[in-house]
Design an enzyme around this catalytic site. Sequence first.
Site, PDB file in Angstrom:
ATOM      1  N   TYR A 142      61.347  38.989  42.896  1.00  0.00           N
ATOM      2  CA  TYR A 142      62.537  39.057  42.047  1.00  0.00           C
ATOM      3  C   TYR A 142      63.533  37.938  42.353  1.00  0.00           C
ATOM      4  O   TYR A 142      64.341  37.576  41.507  1.00  0.00           O
ATOM      5  CB  TYR A 142      63.239  40.407  42.207  1.00  0.00           C
ATOM      6  CG  TYR A 142      62.431  41.592  41.740  1.00  0.00           C
ATOM      7  CD1 TYR A 142      61.530  41.483  40.691  1.00  0.00           C
ATOM      8  CD2 TYR A 142      62.558  42.837  42.352  1.00  0.00           C
ATOM      9  CE1 TYR A 142      60.781  42.565  40.271  1.00  0.00           C
ATOM     10  CE2 TYR A 142      61.818  43.928  41.936  1.00  0.00           C
ATOM     11  CZ  TYR A 142      60.932  43.786  40.890  1.00  0.00           C
ATOM     12  OH  TYR A 142      60.205  44.867  40.484  1.00  0.00           O
ATOM     13  N   LYS A 192      49.769  43.788  50.689  1.00  0.00           N
ATOM     14  CA  LYS A 192      48.521  43.361  50.040  1.00  0.00           C
ATOM     15  C   LYS A 192      47.947  42.209  50.861  1.00  0.00           C
ATOM     16  O   LYS A 192      47.658  41.111  50.360  1.00  0.00           O
ATOM     17  CB  LYS A 192      48.797  42.946  48.591  1.00  0.00           C
ATOM     18  CG  LYS A 192      47.538  42.755  47.748  1.00  0.00           C
ATOM     19  CD  LYS A 192      46.735  44.029  47.574  1.00  0.00           C
ATOM     20  CE  LYS A 192      45.555  43.756  46.631  1.00  0.00           C
ATOM     21  NZ  LYS A 192      44.604  44.911  46.610  1.00  0.00           N
ATOM     22  N   ASP A 224      47.541  49.014  46.417  1.00  0.00           N
ATOM     23  CA  ASP A 224      46.763  49.720  45.399  1.00  0.00           C
ATOM     24  C   ASP A 224      46.262  51.057  45.929  1.00  0.00           C
ATOM     25  O   ASP A 224      46.280  52.078  45.227  1.00  0.00           O
ATOM     26  CB  ASP A 224      45.618  48.858  44.877  1.00  0.00           C
ATOM     27  CG  ASP A 224      44.848  48.140  45.980  1.00  0.00           C
ATOM     28  OD1 ASP A 224      45.302  48.137  47.148  1.00  0.00           O
ATOM     29  OD2 ASP A 224      43.783  47.565  45.683  1.00  0.00           O
ATOM     30  N   ASP A 248      59.555  48.948  44.397  1.00  0.00           N
ATOM     31  CA  ASP A 248      60.062  49.311  43.082  1.00  0.00           C
ATOM     32  C   ASP A 248      59.072  50.229  42.369  1.00  0.00           C
ATOM     33  O   ASP A 248      59.436  51.277  41.813  1.00  0.00           O
ATOM     34  CB  ASP A 248      60.291  48.032  42.270  1.00  0.00           C
ATOM     35  CG  ASP A 248      61.088  48.269  40.997  1.00  0.00           C
ATOM     36  OD1 ASP A 248      61.444  49.428  40.708  1.00  0.00           O
ATOM     37  OD2 ASP A 248      61.351  47.282  40.282  1.00  0.00           O
ATOM     38  N   ASP A 252      59.191  54.690  42.264  1.00  0.00           N
ATOM     39  CA  ASP A 252      59.230  55.364  40.959  1.00  0.00           C
ATOM     40  C   ASP A 252      58.070  56.342  40.822  1.00  0.00           C
ATOM     41  O   ASP A 252      58.223  57.438  40.278  1.00  0.00           O
ATOM     42  CB  ASP A 252      59.180  54.342  39.827  1.00  0.00           C
ATOM     43  CG  ASP A 252      60.540  53.736  39.522  1.00  0.00           C
ATOM     44  OD1 ASP A 252      61.528  54.175  40.151  1.00  0.00           O
ATOM     45  OD2 ASP A 252      60.624  52.836  38.671  1.00  0.00           O
TER      46      ASP A 252
END
Length: 360
Positions: A142, A192, A224, A248, A252
């Site tokens: 971001y 990752k 994942d 993020d 959620d």
Amino acid sequence: MKTYNIALLAGDGTGKEVTDEAVKVLKAIGEKHSIDFNFEPALIGGCAYDEYKTPLPDVTLDIAKKSDAVLLGAVGDWKYDTLPPEVRPERALLGIRKELNLFANLRPATVYPELTSLSPLKEDFVSGTDIMIIRELTGDVYFGTPKGIETKNGEKFGYNNMCYFESEIRRIAHVAFKVAMQRNKKLCSVDKANVLDVSRLWREIVIETSKEYPEVELSHMYVDNAAMQLIRNPKQFDVVLTGNIFGDILSDEASMLSGSLGLLPSASLSDTKLAMYEPIHGSAPDLKGQNIVNPIATILSAAMMLKYSFNMDTEHDEIVNAVRKALKDGFRTKDIAQDGMTILGTKEIGDIIKANILKY
């Protein structure tokens, strides 16, 4: 009498309704424990744009920086969707995080025993789930540079960079390990590292930092797999540490384990004592003024403020217990309605929680 100054940023939509109930609850704590909470309101988001032509005016930042903590409602409304991206209400969130150096986001995902039937997962899968996701807020894709959209080889080309400095990883890791020490001394770092160089650095620094916390059991998981495991077996997690974009998404996902966004609070911490507290739900402009929105997430955000900004563990627990007593006694807002329960409005559930604080 102890005195604390709180910047009150209600924001848009139902933001004022939910922050009003959090203020009510904090005042009850103040009455019970002889604490003086001073609230200074300021505009943020769409309402700030209407007044100042910017979603994050300097006057709001000044109030926030001079406060002991910030309590935020929510920002955004459909009527602002046509504004240029740089002045959309949501830009205020990125802006205030940057200006206050809020680098550590704490989002608990707790499934209350009284509400397990609301979860989209089977009750035996989610019963007892209590996860704290710690997300780095100021780095990653971001904020990485360079970024942009340009023409390359005759076609448009968009790019963002996932970037982390060692110091950024180390400071968020310290936060996570300290939180783990306060809980069950179990930390899962999500990355990752099988694909991304930045994740390999992430893992390296987290492992180095773990040596300062030998009591904490550290594990690692690819993002994942973590996304799958949150649905397959959420109770295996206690504290989860991850970067900005992974956090993020995962936070959620975890938020839905409880069955309602209206139940889940968050805290965003800085290197100083200044921190910001907010519910994870949006501004819900379609529900504005109807006295039906659930204020529990904002009330629990206020509880997190007492714990993480003011070191008031007892007072934090009193708010949490007051919320759980209300749920145990069968009081519900519309979003968590169940057969045989008493459905109350925003103000009324706030009154119940306040009464529980003063009574017990």
